[in-house]
Design a protein around this motif. Sequence first.
Motif, short mmCIF file in Angstrom:
data_model
loop_
_atom_site.label_atom_id
_atom_site.label_comp_id
_atom_site.label_asym_id
_atom_site.label_seq_id
_atom_site.Cartn_x
_atom_site.Cartn_y
_atom_site.Cartn_z
N TRP A 36 2.05 -12.87 -1.52
CA TRP A 36 0.95 -12.67 -2.47
C TRP A 36 1.50 -12.63 -3.90
O TRP A 36 0.91 -13.22 -4.81
CB TRP A 36 0.22 -11.36 -2.16
N GLU A 39 2.48 -16.13 -5.14
CA GLU A 39 1.29 -16.94 -5.36
C GLU A 39 0.53 -16.47 -6.60
O GLU A 39 -0.01 -17.28 -7.36
CB GLU A 39 0.38 -16.88 -4.14
N SER A 40 0.53 -15.16 -6.82
CA SER A 40 -0.23 -14.59 -7.94
C SER A 40 0.46 -14.77 -9.29
O SER A 40 -0.18 -15.06 -10.30
CB SER A 40 -0.49 -13.10 -7.70
N TYR A 41 1.79 -14.58 -9.30
CA TYR A 41 2.51 -14.56 -10.57
C TYR A 41 3.44 -15.76 -10.77
O TYR A 41 4.08 -15.89 -11.82
CB TYR A 41 3.31 -13.26 -10.70
N ASN A 52 1.76 -4.04 -10.54
CA ASN A 52 1.59 -5.06 -9.48
C ASN A 52 1.02 -4.44 -8.21
O ASN A 52 0.18 -5.04 -7.54
CB ASN A 52 2.93 -5.72 -9.16
N ASP A 55 -2.62 -3.94 -8.63
CA ASP A 55 -3.30 -5.24 -8.52
C ASP A 55 -3.43 -5.64 -7.04
O ASP A 55 -4.47 -6.16 -6.61
CB ASP A 55 -2.51 -6.32 -9.26
N TYR A 56 -2.36 -5.39 -6.29
CA TYR A 56 -2.36 -5.75 -4.87
C TYR A 56 -3.37 -4.90 -4.10
O TYR A 56 -4.10 -5.41 -3.24
CB TYR A 56 -0.96 -5.56 -4.29
N TYR A 59 -6.71 -6.25 -4.73
CA TYR A 59 -6.87 -7.49 -3.95
C TYR A 59 -7.24 -7.16 -2.50
O TYR A 59 -8.15 -7.77 -1.91
CB TYR A 59 -5.56 -8.28 -4.02
N LYS A 64 -9.19 -9.80 -0.07
CA LYS A 64 -8.67 -10.17 1.25
C LYS A 64 -9.62 -9.70 2.36
O LYS A 64 -10.13 -8.57 2.33
CB LYS A 64 -7.29 -9.56 1.48
#
Length: 285
Positions: A36, A39-41, A52, A55-56, A59, A64
């Motif tokens: 993740w 893909e995100s950063y 981070n 943020d996860y 998500y 998700k």
Amino acid sequence: MKLQLLSQFEKYLIVEAKSHNTIKSYVAHVNEYLAWFKESYGTPCSKLYRENILDYKSYLLNVKKYKGKNLNGKTINSKLSSLHSLNKFLVIEGIQAEDVITKSDFIKIQVDYANPCDITKKDVEHFRQQILEAGEKRLYALVTLLAYGGLRITEALNVKLGDYNFTSRELIVYGKGGKQRVVYLNSKIVNSFREYLKVRKHDSEYLFVSREKGKIDRSVINKHFKKFSNKITPHMLRHFYCTTALESGFSIHEVANQAGHRDLKTSLIYTNPSREEMKRKAELL
């Protein structure tokens, strides 16, 4: 994050006495986070940053999905817990100095009141009889141990030939965190063991063995369970044991001791009605 570091993290979890399943789950969750992150950063993750992680978490809460549904709090907490362990490992390794995940980051979950066991003794005995008539003596002995000994499946598969005594009817079990306990065996377990040992042909030190190698893998056992039931699982048999033991006169402390529960609250849940019974009562309102 390099593969070598993840391999060291896995060894760290082993030293921390995490179970095989926990280690497997934690490593999978960490790899999911790393995928993740990239893909995100657009760059590989080198260390954990609080921003981070938040943020996860967002998500996981809002984006998700699993089978078309949002993830539940327990699943999200499991993923955060794996990252928290990774965080501690990175601090020990000197890769980062601060702990970026706090207790407040975990989702507060109301403890489920209902008894998780939704199978009856008739269900279990029918299940055992099907296995017996199919000639599966190994599976029959294992199922009997789980249902009437209350072991976790990993504990049962780790039983060695020298761990039990038919005369004293005692079994030494090595549970979570390497904790040792003595489980008392009833006649059903002893008889199933004796019959299985008559046909067991292997020089492995483990009781439950495969034909090709030593200790049998739990994934193989899960497949065998599905042949005979789409409802009964190894862990459901553990729920059955705890419920039945209390109904048979065991005290909360005795069930906690035999099942290897760290907290009496875990044992207390089995004194409650099942989900189906609570639904039935709800219809009476």
